[in-house]
Enzyme design. Structure first.
Site, PDB file in Angstrom:
ATOM      1  N   GLU A 302       0.996  -1.178  -0.012  1.00  0.00           N
ATOM      2  CA  GLU A 302      -0.114  -0.161   0.081  1.00  0.00           C
ATOM      3  C   GLU A 302       0.920   1.354   0.001  1.00  0.00           C
ATOM      4  O   GLU A 302       1.532   1.367   0.920  1.00  0.00           O
ATOM      5  CB  GLU A 302      -0.908  -0.069   1.206  1.00  0.00           C
ATOM      6  CG  GLU A 302      -1.693   1.343   1.282  1.00  0.00           C
ATOM      7  CD  GLU A 302      -2.587   1.349   2.414  1.00  0.00           C
ATOM      8  OE1 GLU A 302      -3.110   2.483   2.976  1.00  0.00           O
ATOM      9  OE2 GLU A 302      -2.988   0.276   3.234  1.00  0.00           O
ATOM     10  N   CYS A 336      -2.768   9.137   3.260  1.00  0.00           N
ATOM     11  CA  CYS A 336      -2.620   8.585   1.917  1.00  0.00           C
ATOM     12  C   CYS A 336      -3.619   8.915   1.085  1.00  0.00           C
ATOM     13  O   CYS A 336      -3.223   8.721   0.085  1.00  0.00           O
ATOM     14  CB  CYS A 336      -2.439   7.066   2.120  1.00  0.00           C
ATOM     15  SG  CYS A 336      -3.730   6.268   2.999  1.00  0.00           S
TER      16      CYS A 336
END
Length: 385
Positions: A302, A336
Site C-alpha cells: 500500500e 495516504c
C-alpha cells in the site's frame, strides 16, 4: 372445525418445540468478549510535561546507535529512548511466532471471533486513552485520532467479526463440462507467519489493522513498526497480547519489532516469513519487493499517491470548500488519501484561491494535549521534511 383445531394444537406445539430445540442445538455458541485492563502510558495524559524539550529533536542518539529517541512532534518534548530490536531478536521472535501459530491454526472461527470481540470491546471502552497515546506519539489532533485511529480500527474489527468466516469458508467451483467427473473447491488455509511493515502516520490503525486480518485467518504476525512512532508500540502490542491471553491463547502469536532499516531488511529477507504487507513509500516498497523476491515471499503493498480533487464552476462551494479544507489539513496532510492537488475550473479559480487562502490563514496549529482543545485545528508533522 374448532374441535379439529383443538385436537391438532398439541401436535403443532410439539412440532414447534422440536424445531426450536433443534435450532438451539445446531446454533453455534457465541463466545463473549472477556474484559481486561491495560493502563496507558503516563506520558499520554494531557498536560504531561516531565520530559525535557529537545533543542534538535531526532530519532537517533549519537553515542547509542542501538537506541531510538522518542519525542512528541508537537512540542519536541522527550518521551523516552526505546531499544532497537537486534537481528538476533528478530529471528527469535519469528521462531516464537511460528511455534505459537501451529496451535492457533487449529482454532475455530468462533474462537478467533472471541479474541476480536475482546479487542473491540477494549478499544471502545478505552478510545480516549488510545487517541491520547496516538496524539502524543504522532502529534495529531484528537479528532484526527478519533476518525483515523479508533473509528477505522473498530470498523475493521466489526467487519471481520461479521464477515470473516463467510469470506474464508471453503467454496465449491464448477469444474466445467470437460472435467465434470471431478470436483473443484477453493480452500483457504493459514499462511503461517506473516509480517506487516507499517507507516507512522496512523500508529494505532496501521499497526492493528494487519494484526486483525492475520489472526482471523489463522496466522501469527510479526509487526515491524516505524521507528518514528516507536514509543507507542509497546502499548499496542500489549493490548493485542492481553486479548489473546485472556481468551486462552498464546500471546506469542503477535510479535513487534522496532528499529531502523536493518531490522526491516531482516524481516523482509527472512525465509521464515510467509507473506509481507507493507505500508509506505514507493521507494521503500521496491526495496521490500526486492528482498522478498529472494525467497519468493508474496507481498502486498500500500503505497503513497498524488490524490487530486476537481472543482467545477457550478459546484456548491458552501459544501465543497469545507470538505477540501478538511481533506488538506487532516492529520497535518500526512494522509495516504489526503488531497494534494486541486484543479479548479477557470471561472471560479481566482475566487477559490482567495477563499482557500483566507481559510488557511485562520487554521490554528498546536499541541492538542497541551494547548486548549478548542484552539487547535491542525496537529504537527512527524517528519521535518
Amino acid at each position: 372445525m374448532d374441535g379439529l383445531n383443538c385436537e391438532a394444537l398439541p401436535v403443532v406445539l410439539a412440532v414447534m418445540a422440536g424445531g426450536i430445540a433443534l435450532y438451539l442445538m445446531m446454533r453455534k455458541p457465541t463466545l463473549r468478549a472477556i474484559p481486561f485492563e491495560l493502563k496507558a502510558p503516563a506520558e499520554s495524559q494531557p498536560g504531561w510535561c516531565k520530559g525535557e524539550i529537545l533543542d534538535a529533536p531526532g530519532i537517533t542518539v549519537s553515542d547509542r546507535p542501538d537506541l531510538i529517541q522518542c519525542f512528541d512532534p508537537a512540542t519536541g518534548r522527550l518521551l523516552g529512548r526505546v531499544p532497537a530490536t537486534t537481528l538476533a531478536e528478530v529471528d527469535a521472535k519469528i521462531t516464537r511466532a511460528r511455534h505459537a501459530q501451529t496451535a492457533w491454526a487449529q482454532t475455530t472461527f468462533e474462537q478467533r471471533r472471541q479474541v476480536l470481540r475482546t479487542l473491540h470491546e477494549f478499544v471502545l471502552a478505552n478510545q480516549r486513552e488510545i487517541c491520547q497515546v496516538a496524539c502524543r506519539d504522532s502529534g495529531k489532533t484528537m479528532i484526527d485520532a478519533t476518525l483515523g485511529e479508533v473509528l477505522t480500527t473498530a470498523a475493521k474489527l466489526q467487519w471481520t467479526i461479521k464477515n470473516g468466516e463467510r469470506v474464508l469458508c471453503d467454496e465449491n467451483r464448477d469444474p466445467g463440462f470437460m472435467m465434470m467427473y471431478k470436483r473443484a473447491r477453493v480452500v483457504y488455509q493459514p499462511r503461517g507467519v506473516v509480517a506487516a511493515l507499517v507507516s507512522w502516520n496512523y500508529p494505532f490503525h496501521n499497526t492493528i489493522g494487519p494484526v486483525i486480518s492475520a489472526l482471523f485467518a489463522g496466522n501469527s504476525v510479526v509487526v515491524k513498526a516505524s521507528e518514528h512512532v516507536a514509543w507507542s508500540m509497546p502499548y499496542w502490542e500489549q493490548m493485542v497480547r492481553r486479548a489473546l491471553d485472556v481468551c486462552g491463547h498464546s500471546p506469542e502469536l503477535v510479535q513487534f519489532v522496532t528499529g531502523f532499516a536493518d531490522v526491516g531488511s531482516a524481516v523482509t529477507g527472512s525465509p521464515e516469513i510467509d507473506h509481507i504487507t507493507f505500508i509506505g513509500s514507493p521507494e521503500v516498497g521496491k526495496l521490500v519487493m526486492r528482498a522478498a523476491s529472494a525467497n519468493l515471499t508474496p507481498v502486498t503493498l500500500e503505497l503513497g499517491g498524488k490524490d487530486c480533487a476537481v472543482v467545477f464552476a457550478d459546484s456548491d462551494m458552501a459544501q465543497c470548500v469545507p470538505v477540501l479544507m478538511r481533506s488538506v489539513i487532516q492529520n497535518a496532510s500526512q494522509n495516504c488519501i489526503g488531497i494534494e492537488r486541486i484543479l479548479v475550473q477557470d471561472a471560479k479559480y481566482e475566487w477559490f484561491v482567495k477563499e482557500m487562502e483566507r481559510r488557511m490563514r485562520m487554521v490554528r496549529v498546536g499541541a492538542i494535549l497541551d494547548d486548549e482543545p478548542n484552539q487547535v485545528d491542525c496537529g504537527a508533522m512527524v517528519l521535518s521534511a
